[in-house]
Design an enzyme around this catalytic site. Structure first.
Site, PDB file in Angstrom:
ATOM      1  CD  GLN A 151      25.782  29.925  -1.000  1.00 29.79           C
ATOM      2  OE1 GLN A 151      24.942  29.556  -1.809  1.00 29.79           O
ATOM      3  NE2 GLN A 151      26.187  29.138  -0.013  1.00 29.79           N
ATOM      4  CE  LYS A 207      22.883  26.623  -3.205  1.00 31.20           C
ATOM      5  NZ  LYS A 207      22.999  27.558  -2.085  1.00 31.20           N
ATOM      6  CG  ASP A 241      17.973  28.741   0.958  1.00 31.91           C
ATOM      7  OD1 ASP A 241      18.192  27.615   0.466  1.00 31.91           O
ATOM      8  OD2 ASP A 241      18.792  29.676   0.938  1.00 31.91           O
TER       9      ASP A 241
END
Ligand code: NAP
Length: 298
Positions: free
Chosen positions: A98, A54, A121
């Site tokens: 994460q 990412k 997200d």
């Protein structure tokens, strides 16, 4: 019949290229670039590798990118305080935590602490509620379902009026995807069936599908004779089915028997190289969208 293979890697590259141009334009117009922070707690090897991907992608697009790695002994309160600080930081437009987090931290509390307008997200209940309402209410779509919708649209699959069957009802893939494809509007307007382990005759549902989306996490679950000839098959599953001594990497397989399915389907995604790369591209797209919204003060 031999299915057309949908190349998710090539499509995601094209999307990232579009985003790179958009970021350059933003910088020229406002002097600002999208800011993304990735918070990693502990050293879970899979998480370290996802975060690295990412971060690399965000940097390559010209983002202001912050990687904030914390030890596994961080307390829940410290992590919540960190998130609040990034919520208040005007240079940060997207906050990623994460998962999984260490056991002593309540993941739900942490995800709730993220400002919904920086939740790139798309997992925050506020954003899932907005998704359910649809249309102008939507701020961020969760990345994997958004990537699947984009794959289908960019591959020319007709969704309007199509019979779509989704296998798997997780909160991050199956459920939001079913809602998204059933919304009124372009790139949707399908008739969606959401299936799961309680579904009585899964094969019969799958055989009706013009678009079959497998997101169960069970290798080879979808048999070739469950696929309607000419259907579009999207394989979301990522299953470790072995280990390649030569490359030192896991051998991955999807939920669909790919080689056999290719003989029946009209279009199909491979694993790897199908849905996976699209997920990251959508994360970057959400961050750029968030930056524009913050710059415009909306
Ligand atoms: P999950 O939370 O593991 O849930 C799996 C879902 O599939 C559940 O709803 C379960 O039904 C259903 N299911 C399992 N076995 C089934 C069967 N035999 N028949 C019918 N339904 C069945 O799902 P997830 O997190 O969405 O992950 C699914 C797969 O997608 C995994 O392989 C994951 O690695 C992959 N994935 C890939 C990406 C990507 O970017 N490529 C992103 C996310 C996930 P119940 O609800 O009844 O238990």
């Amino acid at each position: 019949m031999s299915a057309r293979i949908i190349d998710g890697a090539a499509l995601s590259k094209a999307i990232l290229e579009e985003l790179r141009t958009e970021v350059a334009e933003m910088k020229q117009r406002s002097g600002k670039v999208p800011g993304l922070v990735t918070i990693l707690v502990g050293e879970n090897p899979a998480s370290v590798s996802y975060v690295a991907r990412k971060v690399r992608t965000a940097s390559s697009l010209g983002f202001h990118e912050v990687q904030d790695s914390r030890g596994a002994d961080i307390t829940e309160e410290e992590l919540l305080a960190l998130i609040r600080a990034y919520n208040a930081d005007p240079e940060i437009h997207g906050i990623l935590v994460q998962l999984p987090l260490p056991r002593h931290i309540d993941e739900h509390r942490v995800l709730l602490a993220i400002d919904p307008d920086k939740d790139v997200d798309g997992f925050h209940p506020v954003n899932l509620g907005r998704l359910l309402i649809g249309g102008e209410a939507v701020t961020f779509l969760p990345c994997t379902p958004a990537g699947i919708q984009e794959l289908l649209v960019r591959s020319g699959v007709e969704l309007n009026g199509a019979e779509v069957v989704v296998v798997g009802r997780s909160n991050i893939v199956g459920k939001p995807l079913a809602v998204m494809l059933g919304q009124k509007g372009a790139g949707a307007n399908a008739t969606v069936t959401l299936t799961h382990t309680g579904t009585k005759d899964l094969a019969a549902h799958c055989r009706r599908a013009d678009v079959l989306i497998a997101a169960a996490g069970v290798p080879g679950l979808i048999r070739p004779d469950w696929i309607k000839p000419g259907a579009a098959v999207i394989d979301v599953g990522v299953n470790r089915v072995g280990f390649n001594e030569k490359t030192g990497r896991a051998i991955l397989a999807g939920d669909v028997d790919f080689a056999e399915a290719c003989k029946v389907a009209g279009l199909i995604t491979p694993v790897p190289g199908g849905v996976g790369p699209m997920t990251i591209a959508m994360l970057m797209k959400n961050t750029v969208r968030s930056a524009w919204k913050h710059l415009r003060g909306i």
